[in-house]
Scaffold this motif. Structure first.
Motif, PDB file in Angstrom:
ATOM      1  N   LEU A 124       0.823  -1.201   0.000  1.00 29.41           N
ATOM      2  CA  LEU A 124       0.000   0.000   0.000  1.00 29.41           C
ATOM      3  C   LEU A 124       0.863   1.260   0.000  1.00 29.41           C
ATOM      4  O   LEU A 124       0.568   2.237  -0.694  1.00 29.41           O
ATOM      5  CB  LEU A 124      -0.928   0.007   1.212  1.00 29.41           C
ATOM      6  CG  LEU A 124      -2.213  -0.817   1.091  1.00 29.41           C
ATOM      7  CD1 LEU A 124      -2.883  -0.973   2.451  1.00 29.41           C
ATOM      8  CD2 LEU A 124      -3.182  -0.187   0.102  1.00 29.41           C
TER       9      LEU A 124
ATOM     10  N   GLY B 127       0.031   2.503  -3.480  1.00 30.46           N
ATOM     11  CA  GLY B 127      -1.253   3.160  -3.298  1.00 30.46           C
ATOM     12  C   GLY B 127      -2.429   2.225  -3.473  1.00 30.46           C
ATOM     13  O   GLY B 127      -3.576   2.662  -3.553  1.00 30.46           O
TER      14      GLY B 127
ATOM     15  N   ALA C 217      -4.565   2.069   4.970  1.00 29.41           N
ATOM     16  CA  ALA C 217      -4.629   3.106   3.941  1.00 29.41           C
ATOM     17  C   ALA C 217      -4.851   4.481   4.555  1.00 29.41           C
ATOM     18  O   ALA C 217      -4.352   5.492   4.036  1.00 29.41           O
ATOM     19  CB  ALA C 217      -5.749   2.783   2.948  1.00 29.41           C
TER      20      ALA C 217
ATOM     21  N   GLY D 230      -2.839   7.683   3.706  1.00 24.32           N
ATOM     22  CA  GLY D 230      -3.548   8.830   3.157  1.00 24.32           C
ATOM     23  C   GLY D 230      -3.241  10.108   3.910  1.00 24.32           C
ATOM     24  O   GLY D 230      -3.069  11.176   3.300  1.00 24.32           O
TER      25      GLY D 230
ATOM     26  N   GLY E  30      -7.895  -0.050  -5.154  1.00 30.33           N
ATOM     27  CA  GLY E  30      -6.951   0.967  -5.608  1.00 30.33           C
ATOM     28  C   GLY E  30      -6.682   0.928  -7.100  1.00 30.33           C
ATOM     29  O   GLY E  30      -6.603   1.966  -7.759  1.00 30.33           O
TER      30      GLY E  30
ATOM     31  N   LEU F 259      -5.591   6.446  -1.549  1.00 30.94           N
ATOM     32  CA  LEU F 259      -5.440   5.878  -0.211  1.00 30.94           C
ATOM     33  C   LEU F 259      -6.546   6.358   0.726  1.00 30.94           C
ATOM     34  O   LEU F 259      -7.103   5.574   1.506  1.00 30.94           O
ATOM     35  CB  LEU F 259      -4.063   6.225   0.363  1.00 30.94           C
ATOM     36  CG  LEU F 259      -2.888   5.448  -0.223  1.00 30.94           C
ATOM     37  CD1 LEU F 259      -1.564   6.029   0.280  1.00 30.94           C
ATOM     38  CD2 LEU F 259      -2.973   3.974   0.119  1.00 30.94           C
TER      39      LEU F 259
END
Length: 266
Positions: free
Chosen positions: A17, A21, A55, A59, A169, A192
């Motif tokens: 991640l 992303g 995420a 983010g 994603g 994200l």
């Protein structure tokens, strides 16, 4: 040994991640089902929680760096998180235990969910392996496609995310690039936050239908969050093109494994 493997996988989920992303759920669901032996329906719910919180941390990092486009993110997040919640709250629990029953084929709910998940993995892999790299243009904040035309795609993405417990994603980033006119860097950061909102909202729908092992879920998520910080740090040092190709090959192999196991029984 299984627990060690699971926690190593949790760290890998965060790394993916942070680096890309997206793609965390592609590791999460198979890990929970085949390593931890968790029921696929419950595993997809756990995946939403794990990927959602992981995420969210990524983010926030991107938001502080100015890599999040709030307007474009909300246009995609609002209809999709409503769809994800409704899917987890109403559609998944109402699916019969036997989806299809004929003389030659009997399709169980768990098999259906894992086969659908494998198909999504195949699409993600093909997207990574066949998509040509293009020179990124500066942000224009200009709509490339009518919102009315892309809304059904957003809703379909939400339903898919709800059914298989995926963050989505690899589906969201193209929307942000081609609809929102964002650079890849901003698309990754914005995706994200969208993944976080969608996943955690979808998990709320599960709270009405399942019993959660919070001790396992929170410890697994904490390790995954650690992984995303490491992934975000390493992002500046890796070759993104080679990373996508390598990960694409990996999930292609994983998809074939799941299909062979669930559909053909190998």
């Amino acid at each position: 040994m299984e627990l060690i493997t699971a926690y190593a996988g949790a760290c890998a989920i965060g790394l993916v991640l942070g680096l890309m992303g997206g793609g965390g759920s592609i590791l999460t669901v198979p890990l929970l089902v085949y390593v931890m032996g968790i029921n696929p329906v419950l595993a997809t719910g756990y995946s939403l929680f794990i990927v959602g919180f992981t995420a969210a941390f990524g983010g926030v990092q991107n938001f502080l760096k100015g890599n999040v486009a709030i307007k474009q993110g909300l246009l995609i997040a609002v209809p999709s998180f409503i769809t994800v919640y409704c899917t987890r709250r109403y559609i998944v629990p109402s699916l019969p235990q036997i989806i299809l029953d004929t003389k030659n084929v009997t399709l169980h709910k768990d098999t259906f969910i894992m086969a659908l998940f494998a198909i999504i993995m195949l699409l993600a892999a093909l997207s990574m392996l066949t998509k040509k790299e293009t020179v990124q243009q500066p942000d224009t904040n200009k709509e490339k496609t009518s919102y009315v035309r892309i809304l059904p795609y957003i809703i379909l993405t939400g339903i898919t995310m709800g059914l298989v417990g995926a963050g989505g994603g690899f589906l969201i980033i193209p929307m942000l690039v081609f609809f929102g006119g964002l650079s890849m860097k901003k698309a990754v950061g914005t995706s994200l936050l969208i993944i976080a909102v969608n996943s955690l909202t979808g998990f709320l729908g599960d709270l009405h239908n399942t019993t959660i092992n919070w001790q396992f879920l929170l410890s697994f998520t904490a390790i995954s969050i650690f992984g995303i910080f490491v992934g975000s740090y390493l992002h500046r040092y890796v070759n993104e093109k080679q990373l996508k190709k390598g990960f694409g090959v990996f999930i292609l192999i994983m998809a074939c494994f799941i299909l062979s196991k669930e559909v053909f029984g190998y």
